[in-house]
Design a protein around this motif. Structure first.
Motif, mmCIF file in Angstrom:
data_model
loop_
_atom_site.group_PDB
_atom_site.id
_atom_site.type_symbol
_atom_site.label_atom_id
_atom_site.label_comp_id
_atom_site.label_asym_id
_atom_site.label_seq_id
_atom_site.Cartn_x
_atom_site.Cartn_y
_atom_site.Cartn_z
ATOM 1 N N TYR A 166 3.439 7.206 11.271
ATOM 2 C CA TYR A 166 2.937 5.847 11.481
ATOM 3 C C TYR A 166 3.075 5.520 12.958
ATOM 4 O O TYR A 166 4.158 5.638 13.536
ATOM 5 N N TYR A 216 -3.122 -0.004 9.101
ATOM 6 C CA TYR A 216 -2.282 -0.982 8.411
ATOM 7 C C TYR A 216 -2.402 -2.293 9.174
ATOM 8 O O TYR A 216 -1.964 -2.397 10.335
ATOM 9 N N ASP A 244 -3.768 -3.791 2.170
ATOM 10 C CA ASP A 244 -2.539 -3.446 2.896
ATOM 11 C C ASP A 244 -1.289 -3.489 2.031
ATOM 12 O O ASP A 244 -0.170 -3.534 2.550
ATOM 13 N N LEU A 289 0.578 2.273 0.288
ATOM 14 C CA LEU A 289 0.257 3.508 0.982
ATOM 15 C C LEU A 289 0.250 4.633 -0.042
ATOM 16 O O LEU A 289 1.240 4.843 -0.746
ATOM 17 N N LEU A 299 4.093 -1.296 0.536
ATOM 18 C CA LEU A 299 4.242 -1.731 1.930
ATOM 19 C C LEU A 299 4.663 -3.188 2.043
ATOM 20 O O LEU A 299 4.989 -3.654 3.147
ATOM 21 N N VAL A 316 -4.024 3.713 3.274
ATOM 22 C CA VAL A 316 -3.580 2.354 2.940
ATOM 23 C C VAL A 316 -4.667 1.678 2.114
ATOM 24 O O VAL A 316 -5.861 1.765 2.442
ATOM 25 N N TYR A 361 -1.870 5.187 10.382
ATOM 26 C CA TYR A 361 -1.245 6.382 9.828
ATOM 27 C C TYR A 361 -2.120 7.585 10.197
ATOM 28 O O TYR A 361 -3.351 7.521 10.096
#
Length: 724
Positions: free
Chosen positions: A245, A216, A278, A281, A299, A274, A222
């Protein structure tokens, strides 16, 4: 490019390598029974103590006298392993041509092997092996600059048993996270480094299993794992997978659990990914090796809720790519051979999915690169590849160099040059560059092999199984081989988990064929060669179809005079080890040699170890119902060894760090066979130390393994020498 190590190393392991063409052939004895009689008659096995363990299944008592061998932490088990390995090593040492085969395998392996390049940030990367290095080295290079070592897993451990299993770069390519496996275990450690300085940024993340690595931004990753089990980490059951995460600079114990921390979110497998911008997710959860649910998290909005795309396990669905709010998935929902669908992320439920590339009569695999999709269709196990744009329009058919298998075409969306490799059972892989704008392919790097493909032929045949089903098989051998029933033949198959066997070149097969052996691969039911219908025809109460197909393949080879029972060996790995174990106990007369490798052999207890419960979709479990228990018991290799039956010469192979199919399966099966074998044909077990299920196995160990396997096969077929 994500997961580049997995992509290249799997291509290497299954399809790369060889140099030279060996003139040795098999010196077939005129009288088969002269074989290794003296050695076999005087073979003494270690004594294996029997215990009085008895289990009850639906009021039926089932003895398990070798239960104590399931304890991989006990000294008694360690002593048994050492004793068995001593017997096996002493037996193999008596085979006069074992060293010659090992030397030939080493020679074939010993040349430079280089992967296709891929770009991350300011650098181009590629994998290279100088020849006999135990692990591939990852190199880093700026445009027109010198290539430098980026990661060298050969330096991770003295014996080469620690491998590089996964590498993931941040979106801008400035950071890299890589996972290592120690001794072949499925448990991993993740290291995060600066790509410019190669400096490790923090303590490694530990106890990671069955995980992707998804960045991310440049802020964190993740990953997925289980709680470390109590007792043996190599055999104890792992059941509830969780998605974490990890923010850079944070200690691992403070990592945030994103999914899987409640009974309502219990899954055996959870993966997070992701999107490239970004924004989202995607969380993929599964209870078995088939079927998943799917969730989406925005996100860009703090504390946003999970949106449900699918909440049951009746289909397999995976994200391919995204463009803003547009998500592209590949799925077999209402499409057993798979299709591509598109949906808006603001209303992502499956009821809103729209077909982009419809299902066809052939099974679909898909990748993306250069701003296009590349669909690979399996036509009787052979690749056909097409290029599509993101509107679902077919751009062109790729002109492949022959009949065989291609690697996935993968890369960044702005890449102007893409790469793929092509090979088959007799053709070493060549890497091609591909221009997605005009469709032209050019040779980028030929294999360093001097293996003479023109001296061999490969043909596809179809045979009828017991119930009349037509099953494909590819047979490869030296041109001019006389079909007189006396050719040593190695028959291989898998038959499970929707996994397809496509034509792939391997140096170990090349050595077998150079020696004059025939290599046959059957695409039996349980696999994915013809989609979900083919898979489902070989699972649970249909599992016997898989064994019947394999038996029919052997009978075809015998009927067509490729070989005879005296010169037939069967081999399979993992689920294929189950296949070999079942067939050799059902039809011990059919083959001379059996090599069940890292096999699932105790079908009543497989689900009690590590991740075994996740295989129930294919197998069912002994606790599921009385009918399922009885079905499993009727074919479970461990439970179908009969006292006094003449079983084929058998060498079971496993590894002490196999935490996927625990070695206790093989230990107990070996003990049972040794106690009940009705002939002098040997029953050996070869237990590799400091190795696992197969991933990341060092080159040196692989060469040793196949030198032993081929020597054992030929020795027990009566081959006395290799003539020049």
């Amino acid at each position: 490019m994500k997961n580049t190590m997995n992509l290249f190393i799997s291509a290497f392991v299954f399809c790369a390598l060889t140099t030279g063409c060996m003139e040795n052939t098999l010196n077939t004895p005129t009288s088969f029974k002269v074989k290794s009689a003296d050695v076999n008659e005087h073979l003494l096995y270690p004594q294996t103590v029997k215990s009085k363990v008895v289990d009850s299944y639906f009021d039926e008592k089932v003895a398990d006298p070798y239960r104590w061998l399931e304890d991989d932490l006990s000294q008694e088990t360690a002593n048994w392993v050492n004793a068995q390995n001593t017997v096996t090593a002493n037996y193999l040492a008596q085979i006069p041509y074992r060293d010659s085969i090992k030397k030939r395998l080493s020679t074939l392996w010993n040349y430079e092997k280089v992967s296709a390049p891929f770009k991350e940030g300011e650098y181009t990367y590629f994998y290279k092996n100088d020849g006999l290095q135990n692990q591939f080295v990852l190199y880093q290079q700026k445009e027109n600059g010198k290539a430098d070592v980026f990661l060298d897993p050969n330096q991770f451990s003295e014996d080469g048993s620690t491998s590089l299993s996964y590498v993931s770069f941040s979106k801008d390519g400035s950071l890299a996270a890589y996972a290592i496996s120690e001794g072949g275990s499925d448990w991993r450690k993740i290291f995060i480094i600066d790509v410019e300085t190669k400096k490790q940024l923090e303590a490694p993340l530990e106890n990671i299993k069955f995980s992707a690595i998804s960045w991310y931004k440049n802020e964190g990753i993740y990953y997925s794992s289980y709680e470390k089990p109590k007792g043996s980490e190599l055999s104890a059951k792992t059941d509830q997978h969780r998605l974490f995460y990890h923010k850079l600079g944070q200690v691992q114990k403070d990592d945030l659990v994103i999914y899987g921390d409640t009974p309502q979110q219990k899954h055996r497998y959870v993966v997070g990914r992701v999107t490239k911008d970004d924004r989202y997710l995607l969380i993929n959860g599964a209870m078995s090796t088939s079927g998943n649910d799917l969730y989406l998290k925005d996100l860009t909005k703090p504390n946003s809720p999970l949106m449900t795309l699918r909440n049951n396990f009746d289909a397999d669905t995976d994200l391919i790519d995204s463009e803003g709010d547009t998500l592209y998935f590949v799925t077999n929902l209402n499409a057993p051979n798979k299709k591509v669908v598109v949906v808006d992320a603001t209303s992502p439920g499956s009821e809103h999915w729209q077909d982009l590339i419809p299902e066809t009569e052939h099974v679909l695999s898909i990748s993306k690169a250069g701003g296009f999709f590349f669909t690979e269709y399996m036509v009787d196990g052979i690749s056909k590849v097409y290029q599509y744009d993101y509107e679902g329009n077919k751009v062109r058919t790729l002109a492949l160099p022959g009949v065989g298998n291609t690697s996935s075409i993968q890369g960044r969306e702005d890449d102007k040059t893409l790469y793929y490799s092509f090979n088959n059972y007799k053709t070493p892989p060549t890497i091609y560059s591909y221009n997605p704008e005009n469709g032209l392919s050019e040779v980028y790097k030929k294999s360093g092999s001097t293996f003479n493909s023109d001296a061999f032929e490969s043909k596809q045949v179809f045979f009828k199984s017991k119930d009349g089903t037509s099953v494909p098989m590819i047979i490869t051998y030296k041109k001019g081989v006389a079909l007189n029933g006396k050719n040593p033949t190695l028959l291989y198959a898998y038959g499970g988990f929707n996994t397809s066997l496509t034509p792939r070149y391997r140096p170990i097969d090349a050595v077998w064929m150079e020696l004059g052996g025939i290599y046959a691969v059957a695409n039996i039911r349980g696999g994915g060669e013809y989609g979900k219908k083919w898979h489902h025809a070989g699972i649970q109460f249909n599992k016997q179809n898989v064994f019947d197909d394999f038996i029919a393949a052997a009978e075809y080879l015998i009927a067509e005079k490729y070989t005879s029972s005296d010169y037939l060996a069967i081999n399979g790995v993992s689920n294929g080890g189950l296949l070999v174990g079942a067939v050799m106990t059902q039809r011990p007369d059919l083959m001379q040699v059996a090599i069940p490798a890292v096999g699932v052999l105790d079908m009543l207890r497989y689900h009690k170890f590590t991740s075994g419960a996740g295989w129930a979709y294919d197998y069912g479990t002994s606790e599921q119902s009385k009918e399922m228990f009885e079905y499993l018991k009727d074919y479970s290799p461990l439970h179908n060894v009969k006292d006094g039956v003449n079983y084929p010469a058998t060498m079971i192979t496993t590894a002490d760090h196999d935490d996927r199919v625990v070695p206790a399966h093989s230990f107990k099966f070996a003990a049972e066979l040794q106690a009940k074998q009705g002939s002098h044909d040997p029953v050996l077990i070869r237990i590799e130390t400091n190795a696992g299920h197969g991933a990341g196995i060092p080159v040196a160990k692989t060469i040793d393994l196949y030198a032993d396997i081929y020597s054992f096969i030929l020795f027990n077929m009566g081959m006395t020498t290799l003539e020049q």
